[in-house]
Design a protein around this motif. Structure first.
Motif, PDB file in Angstrom:
ATOM      1  N   THR A 193      -1.989   1.778  -5.893  1.00 50.73           N
ATOM      2  CA  THR A 193      -2.366   0.425  -5.460  1.00 50.73           C
ATOM      3  C   THR A 193      -2.964  -0.472  -6.539  1.00 50.73           C
ATOM      4  OG1 THR A 193      -4.546   1.213  -4.736  1.00 50.73           O
ATOM      5  CG2 THR A 193      -2.766   1.219  -3.092  1.00 50.73           C
ATOM      6  N   GLY A 194      -3.680   0.094  -7.505  1.00 51.02           N
ATOM      7  CA  GLY A 194      -4.480  -0.711  -8.421  1.00 51.02           C
ATOM      8  C   GLY A 194      -3.696  -1.766  -9.177  1.00 51.02           C
ATOM      9  N   ALA A 195      -2.712  -1.346  -9.951  1.00 50.34           N
ATOM     10  CA  ALA A 195      -1.977  -2.301 -10.780  1.00 50.34           C
ATOM     11  C   ALA A 195      -1.195  -3.293  -9.932  1.00 50.34           C
ATOM     12  CB  ALA A 195      -1.032  -1.552 -11.723  1.00 50.34           C
ATOM     13  N   LEU A 196      -0.603  -2.820  -8.838  1.00 48.77           N
ATOM     14  CA  LEU A 196       0.182  -3.720  -7.996  1.00 48.77           C
ATOM     15  C   LEU A 196      -0.683  -4.828  -7.395  1.00 48.77           C
ATOM     16  CD1 LEU A 196       2.581  -1.230  -6.188  1.00 48.77           C
ATOM     17  CD2 LEU A 196       3.230  -3.049  -7.774  1.00 48.77           C
ATOM     18  N   THR A 197      -1.898  -4.497  -6.971  1.00 49.27           N
ATOM     19  CA  THR A 197      -2.771  -5.551  -6.439  1.00 49.27           C
ATOM     20  C   THR A 197      -3.275  -6.455  -7.552  1.00 49.27           C
ATOM     21  OG1 THR A 197      -4.750  -4.147  -6.544  1.00 49.27           O
ATOM     22  CG2 THR A 197      -3.504  -4.146  -4.477  1.00 49.27           C
ATOM     23  N   GLY A 198      -3.500  -5.892  -8.731  1.00 48.11           N
ATOM     24  CA  GLY A 198      -3.923  -6.714  -9.853  1.00 48.11           C
ATOM     25  C   GLY A 198      -2.870  -7.730 -10.247  1.00 48.11           C
ATOM     26  N   ILE A 199      -1.616  -7.326 -10.199  1.00 48.57           N
ATOM     27  CA  ILE A 199      -0.509  -8.213 -10.575  1.00 48.57           C
ATOM     28  C   ILE A 199      -0.266  -9.267  -9.498  1.00 48.57           C
ATOM     29  CG2 ILE A 199       1.993  -8.292 -10.963  1.00 48.57           C
ATOM     30  CD1 ILE A 199       1.628  -5.382 -12.157  1.00 48.57           C
ATOM     31  N   THR A 200      -0.336  -8.852  -8.232  1.00 50.01           N
ATOM     32  CA  THR A 200       0.017  -9.764  -7.135  1.00 50.01           C
ATOM     33  C   THR A 200      -1.171 -10.541  -6.582  1.00 50.01           C
ATOM     34  OG1 THR A 200      -0.331  -8.023  -5.479  1.00 50.01           O
ATOM     35  CG2 THR A 200       1.898  -8.241  -6.413  1.00 50.01           C
ATOM     36  N   GLY A 201      -2.400 -10.025  -6.788  1.00 49.81           N
ATOM     37  CA  GLY A 201      -3.575 -10.655  -6.217  1.00 49.81           C
ATOM     38  C   GLY A 201      -3.775 -10.353  -4.743  1.00 49.81           C
ATOM     39  N   LEU A 202      -3.098  -9.334  -4.222  1.00 51.39           N
ATOM     40  CA  LEU A 202      -3.140  -9.030  -2.798  1.00 51.39           C
ATOM     41  C   LEU A 202      -4.254  -8.057  -2.434  1.00 51.39           C
ATOM     42  CD1 LEU A 202       0.673  -8.552  -2.041  1.00 51.39           C
ATOM     43  CD2 LEU A 202      -0.707 -10.615  -1.762  1.00 51.39           C
ATOM     44  N   THR A 203      -4.828  -8.247  -1.246  1.00 49.55           N
ATOM     45  CA  THR A 203      -5.757  -7.278  -0.683  1.00 49.55           C
ATOM     46  C   THR A 203      -4.965  -6.079  -0.161  1.00 49.55           C
ATOM     47  OG1 THR A 203      -5.590  -8.190   1.541  1.00 49.55           O
ATOM     48  CG2 THR A 203      -7.261  -9.161   0.071  1.00 49.55           C
ATOM     49  N   TYR A 204      -5.707  -5.053   0.286  1.00 46.13           N
ATOM     50  CA  TYR A 204      -5.034  -3.877   0.847  1.00 46.13           C
ATOM     51  C   TYR A 204      -4.129  -4.259   2.010  1.00 46.13           C
ATOM     52  CZ  TYR A 204      -7.634  -0.280  -1.723  1.00 46.13           C
ATOM     53  OH  TYR A 204      -8.125   0.538  -2.692  1.00 46.13           O
ATOM     54  N   THR A 289       8.232   7.613 -17.865  1.00 45.34           N
ATOM     55  CA  THR A 289       7.354   6.894 -16.924  1.00 45.34           C
ATOM     56  C   THR A 289       7.606   5.386 -17.004  1.00 45.34           C
ATOM     57  OG1 THR A 289       5.601   6.857 -18.594  1.00 45.34           O
ATOM     58  CG2 THR A 289       5.550   8.664 -16.990  1.00 45.34           C
ATOM     59  N   PRO A 290       8.838   4.928 -16.783  1.00 43.15           N
ATOM     60  CA  PRO A 290       9.138   3.505 -16.969  1.00 43.15           C
ATOM     61  C   PRO A 290       8.415   2.582 -15.990  1.00 43.15           C
ATOM     62  CG  PRO A 290      11.000   4.654 -15.963  1.00 43.15           C
ATOM     63  CD  PRO A 290      10.042   5.714 -16.418  1.00 43.15           C
ATOM     64  N   VAL A 291       8.204   3.015 -14.752  1.00 35.21           N
ATOM     65  CA  VAL A 291       7.522   2.145 -13.779  1.00 35.21           C
ATOM     66  C   VAL A 291       6.065   1.952 -14.182  1.00 35.21           C
ATOM     67  CG1 VAL A 291       6.818   1.860 -11.377  1.00 35.21           C
ATOM     68  CG2 VAL A 291       9.076   2.802 -11.911  1.00 35.21           C
ATOM     69  N   ASN A 292       5.382   3.042 -14.523  1.00 35.82           N
ATOM     70  CA  ASN A 292       3.994   2.926 -14.942  1.00 35.82           C
ATOM     71  C   ASN A 292       3.861   2.134 -16.237  1.00 35.82           C
ATOM     72  OD1 ASN A 292       1.920   4.566 -13.205  1.00 35.82           O
ATOM     73  ND2 ASN A 292       3.815   5.772 -13.215  1.00 35.82           N
ATOM     74  N   ALA A 293       4.792   2.331 -17.163  1.00 39.99           N
ATOM     75  CA  ALA A 293       4.750   1.562 -18.410  1.00 39.99           C
ATOM     76  C   ALA A 293       4.908   0.069 -18.136  1.00 39.99           C
ATOM     77  CB  ALA A 293       5.848   2.044 -19.356  1.00 39.99           C
ATOM     78  N   THR A 294       5.761  -0.284 -17.182  1.00 37.64           N
ATOM     79  CA  THR A 294       5.952  -1.688 -16.818  1.00 37.64           C
ATOM     80  C   THR A 294       4.688  -2.259 -16.183  1.00 37.64           C
ATOM     81  OG1 THR A 294       8.327  -1.338 -16.488  1.00 37.64           O
ATOM     82  CG2 THR A 294       7.342  -3.278 -15.441  1.00 37.64           C
ATOM     83  N   LEU A 295       4.051  -1.493 -15.296  1.00 35.74           N
ATOM     84  CA  LEU A 295       2.812  -1.949 -14.666  1.00 35.74           C
ATOM     85  C   LEU A 295       1.711  -2.168 -15.705  1.00 35.74           C
ATOM     86  CD1 LEU A 295       2.796   0.326 -11.485  1.00 35.74           C
ATOM     87  CD2 LEU A 295       3.314  -2.117 -11.595  1.00 35.74           C
ATOM     88  N   VAL A 296       1.615  -1.256 -16.664  1.00 44.17           N
ATOM     89  CA  VAL A 296       0.637  -1.416 -17.741  1.00 44.17           C
ATOM     90  C   VAL A 296       0.912  -2.701 -18.515  1.00 44.17           C
ATOM     91  CG1 VAL A 296      -0.225  -0.474 -19.914  1.00 44.17           C
ATOM     92  CG2 VAL A 296       0.159   1.053 -17.977  1.00 44.17           C
ATOM     93  N   ALA A 297       2.175  -2.920 -18.865  1.00 44.00           N
ATOM     94  CA  ALA A 297       2.537  -4.113 -19.642  1.00 44.00           C
ATOM     95  C   ALA A 297       2.192  -5.390 -18.876  1.00 44.00           C
ATOM     96  CB  ALA A 297       4.028  -4.076 -19.978  1.00 44.00           C
ATOM     97  N   CYS A 298       2.438  -5.399 -17.571  1.00 45.55           N
ATOM     98  CA  CYS A 298       2.143  -6.594 -16.767  1.00 45.55           C
ATOM     99  C   CYS A 298       0.640  -6.875 -16.711  1.00 45.55           C
ATOM    100  CB  CYS A 298       2.704  -6.429 -15.359  1.00 45.55           C
ATOM    101  SG  CYS A 298       4.503  -6.497 -15.264  1.00 45.55           S
TER     102      CYS A 298
END
Length: 316
Positions: A193-204, A289-298
């Protein structure tokens, strides 16, 4: 037990309030004079399933005021771990233990370099917290487990004593003989959840309403599971869906992840110790780990944009 919370942010205040109400001499250490001053003047306001109340806590910006303690619970942001612990060595007596309950992987090694490996306990907690303002926390303690353990997996008297002290304060705590696996279990939850909410600004609540984001979360967790298995780590979470559901269990739909809270405050995140740890361990063990690498980059891109805006505002 005399306990110092090193880093009285959202999670530190939630745990510190519970320990205080449980009868332990608990010191909340934080760098913010406003936050500490508010708590010293009127106590810590705690909002939880029991309602809202003021808890009379011991709060300070100076470790010297607390003096030697039995246990230091480290809850500073990952990138502040070494400096914070070096600045708080006056908390240490001959038998003082140091317990990290931080998100991510690698803090125990950092702490061991400062205080010696013999003092260090590892742990993970599913307690939640949101800092609503100076001296004001929304706490999610009920039904949330905490795990502590020795780095070698031994069930020692000191680990059992820490668990008993936490239990006494209403923090359901288990001594783990597989604390490395336990840390990976929690990492999977943070990865979900962490990176996805950080990128989108969404609550749980908002995050869990978006099927496309669930798919991305499951892909990220799946990579982390594969990395852990390649590293020989024994997990209790068998499938990515478990981590996805566990991440929001018992939390209000309005709750925000700690990563999103950091970005909302204009602070850098702990991405390097969460999704970034998955990427590093993946490289070490030959797991893509391409998905995690992409989340880190974002997240890094968001941090860069935020820093540029802050510099521009200062110049203006």
């Amino acid at each position: 037990m005399k306990i110092a919370i090193l880093g009285a942010g959202a999670l530190g205040c939630a745990i510190g309030a519970a320990l205080t109400e449980g009868g332990h001499e608990t010191w909340l250490l934080d760098r913010s004079p406003e936050h500490v001053g508010t708590m010293r003047r009127g106590g810590l306001r705690v909002d939880d399933e029991r309602g809202s109340r003021q808890v009379a806590v011991r709060a300070t910006t100076e470790a010297q005021e607390a003096g030697v303690v039995d246990l230091v619970v480290v809850l500073v942001k990952s990138f502040h771990t070494e400096a914070a612990m070096r600045g708080a060595r006056c908390l240490l007596g001959p038998d003082t233990l140091v317990l990290s309950l931080q998100n991510g992987l690698g803090h125990e090694n950092v702490l061991a370099d400062v205080v010696g490996r013999a003092r260090v306990l590892a742990g993970k907690t599913y307690v939640g917290g949101v800092l609503r303002g100076p001296g004001h926390v929304q706490s999610g303690v009920a039904g949330k487990a905490t795990y502590v353990g020795e780095l070698d997996g031994a069930r020692t008297a000191r680990a059992l004593a820490v668990a008993a002290a936490f239990d006494q304060a209403g923090l359901a705590t288990i001594v783990s003989d597989n604390i490395v696996g336990t840390m990976w279990d929690k990492l999977l939850v943070n990865v979900a959840t962490g990176a996805l909410t950080g990128i989108t600004g969404l609550t749980y609540g908002q995050l869990y309403d978006e099927p496309a984001l669930k798919d991305a979360a499951l892909s990220a967790v799946g990579e982390a599971v594969a990395v852990a298995q390649a590293a020989g780590v024994t997990l209790s979470i068998a499938a990515p869906e478990q981590a996805w559901h566990l991440a929001a269990e018992g939390l209000s739909p309005a709750f925000k992840t700690s990563m999103l809270q950091s970005l909302d405050k204009g602070s850098v995140t702990e991405i390097d110790f969460i999704n970034g740890a998955v990427v590093r361990w993946g490289r070490r063990h030959g797991v893509p780990t391409p998905v995690n690498a992409t989340l880190v980059a974002c997240i890094k891109g968001i941090e860069r944009a935020m820093a540029d805006r802050q510099r521009g505002e200062r110049v203006a």
